[in-house]
Design a protein around this motif. Structure first.
Motif, short mmCIF file in Angstrom:
data_model
loop_
_atom_site.label_atom_id
_atom_site.label_comp_id
_atom_site.label_asym_id
_atom_site.label_seq_id
_atom_site.Cartn_x
_atom_site.Cartn_y
_atom_site.Cartn_z
N ASP A 63 136.23 37.88 62.59
CA ASP A 63 136.45 36.32 63.03
C ASP A 63 136.84 35.65 61.80
O ASP A 63 137.24 35.82 60.79
CB ASP A 63 135.39 35.97 63.77
N ARG A 64 137.07 34.17 62.26
CA ARG A 64 137.19 33.16 61.20
C ARG A 64 136.37 33.26 59.92
O ARG A 64 136.85 33.32 58.87
CB ARG A 64 137.31 32.00 61.77
N ASP A 65 135.10 33.47 60.32
CA ASP A 65 134.13 33.25 58.97
C ASP A 65 134.36 34.85 58.46
O ASP A 65 134.04 34.73 57.06
CB ASP A 65 132.49 33.27 59.61
N GLY A 66 134.62 35.79 59.11
CA GLY A 66 134.59 37.14 58.48
C GLY A 66 135.97 37.24 57.49
O GLY A 66 135.72 37.37 56.39
N SER A 67 136.87 36.65 57.79
CA SER A 67 138.17 36.42 57.09
C SER A 67 137.85 35.59 55.96
O SER A 67 138.45 35.69 54.75
CB SER A 67 139.40 36.06 57.98
N ARG A 68 137.22 34.45 56.15
CA ARG A 68 136.72 33.63 54.86
C ARG A 68 136.11 34.37 53.80
O ARG A 68 136.03 34.14 52.84
CB ARG A 68 136.28 32.31 55.50
N ARG A 69 134.80 35.13 54.38
CA ARG A 69 134.42 35.81 53.48
C ARG A 69 134.89 36.80 52.76
O ARG A 69 134.71 37.17 51.52
CB ARG A 69 132.94 36.48 54.42
N ILE A 70 135.90 37.60 53.37
CA ILE A 70 136.78 38.51 52.60
C ILE A 70 137.45 37.80 51.60
O ILE A 70 137.39 37.99 50.32
CB ILE A 70 138.02 39.15 53.63
N ALA A 71 138.12 36.66 51.76
CA ALA A 71 139.03 35.76 50.77
C ALA A 71 138.12 35.47 49.84
O ALA A 71 138.42 35.42 48.50
CB ALA A 71 139.45 34.70 51.67
N GLN A 72 136.79 34.69 50.39
CA GLN A 72 135.98 34.16 49.18
C GLN A 72 135.43 35.46 48.10
O GLN A 72 135.50 35.06 46.81
CB GLN A 72 134.77 33.87 49.67
N ARG A 73 135.49 36.55 48.45
CA ARG A 73 134.94 37.51 47.66
C ARG A 73 135.97 37.97 46.89
O ARG A 73 135.90 38.26 45.47
CB ARG A 73 134.68 39.08 48.42
N LEU A 74 137.43 38.06 47.49
CA LEU A 74 138.27 38.26 46.36
C LEU A 74 138.79 37.14 45.50
O LEU A 74 139.05 37.25 44.12
CB LEU A 74 139.75 38.69 47.29
N ILE A 75 138.63 35.74 45.87
CA ILE A 75 138.99 34.83 44.99
C ILE A 75 138.03 34.68 43.84
O ILE A 75 138.23 34.34 42.83
CB ILE A 75 138.91 33.46 46.00
N ALA A 76 136.50 35.23 44.20
CA ALA A 76 135.44 35.08 43.04
C ALA A 76 135.84 36.13 41.98
O ALA A 76 135.53 35.88 40.69
CB ALA A 76 134.12 35.37 43.80
N HIS A 77 136.27 37.36 42.59
CA HIS A 77 136.75 38.20 41.48
C HIS A 77 137.96 37.60 40.60
O HIS A 77 138.09 37.88 39.65
CB HIS A 77 137.13 39.44 42.37
N LEU A 78 138.95 37.17 41.30
CA LEU A 78 140.29 36.52 40.40
C LEU A 78 139.55 35.64 39.57
O LEU A 78 140.49 35.61 38.48
CB LEU A 78 141.16 36.11 41.56
#
Length: 242
Positions: A222-237
């Motif tokens: 859902d919206r929160d799930g997509s946001r969590r995926i994005a946040q994990r990738l952004i944190a890695h970057l």
């Protein structure tokens, strides 16, 4: 070499031609200015110039979502692209993967999308593996043994390594796995991780990023799930811990 302060007409013409060519390549891109769209998505764009574009190869966790900030179906890739301030080009199909062809055993695998690699992006993100616990046999899904999954992942990452320039930053996401068919999550994730590392690519673990509270059907965020995926990738970057 220091750029001349007043480029020649020939150089200017060449630069314009290159810019137009790059614009024609993009199939799905953000539509607003980078800093405005980052603000609309509730993120802050990092320093300009880190990347100029982003390409994503993926399955339904990428394909089913849109590029509208704040929308319930805004994709993780949209959140990341707007945070970075770059256009995003997607090569994604529901039901597909390194091994698995699309939904209902039709469509293609990641390897059947050569355009993703031919575009030579600054940032290439591969989101997949969620469907690769199975393969199609006589038009129906069957459980795929580890060796079959490993062969498919290895073959695709070989193709990536051979096709993209050394300047492309390649990031392989561990499969974002909700509760559905979770018994296959650990083994597929381990294969994807091992092959990403063996090929010298960055791996971002998505274990536990999705759970029953962040998917709407057992599989898709859902919206929160997509946001969590994005946040994990952004944190890695950005070199931070997710």
């Amino acid at each position: 070499m220091k750029r001349p302060s007043r480029p020649t007409r020939r150089a200017t013409t060449a630069l314009v031609a290159i810019a137009l060519a790059v614009g024609l390549v993009s199939l799905t891109t953000t539509q607003e200015t980078p800093r405005a769209t980052a603000a609309a998505a509730g993120t802050t764009a990092p320093g300009a110039g880190a990347f100029t574009d982003m390409t994503v190869v993926g399955d339904s966790i990428t394909a089913l979502y849109n590029d509208r900030p704040g929308d319930a179906r805004q994709g993780w890739w949209s959140i990341v692209g707007r945070h970075l301030g770059v256009p995003v080009e997607r090569y994604a199909q529901s039901g597909s993967g390194y091994l698995k062809v699309g939904s209902r055993c039709t469509g293609d695998t990641f390897g059947d999308r050569p355009g993703a690699l031919a575009s030579h992006p600054d940032l290439l993100v591969i989101e997949g593996g969620r469907n690769d616990w199975s393969y199609c046999r006589d038009g129906l899904p069957a459980v795929a043994p580890d060796a079959m999954v490993e062969e498919a992942v290895t073959g695709y990452l070989d193709a990536v390594r051979d096709a993209v320039p050394a300047t492309t930053r390649v990031i392989v996401l561990g499969p974002p796995w909700g509760p559905e068919a979770h018994e296959h999550a650990a083994r597929v994730t381990a294969i994807v991780r091992a092959q990403a590392e063996a090929h010298g690519f960055e791996f971002v673990d998505m274990t536990d990023v999705l759970d029953a509270s962040t998917v709407y059907d057992g599989t898709h965020p859902d919206r929160d799930g997509s946001r969590r995926i994005a946040q994990r990738l952004i944190a890695h970057l950005e070199g931070a811990r997710a």
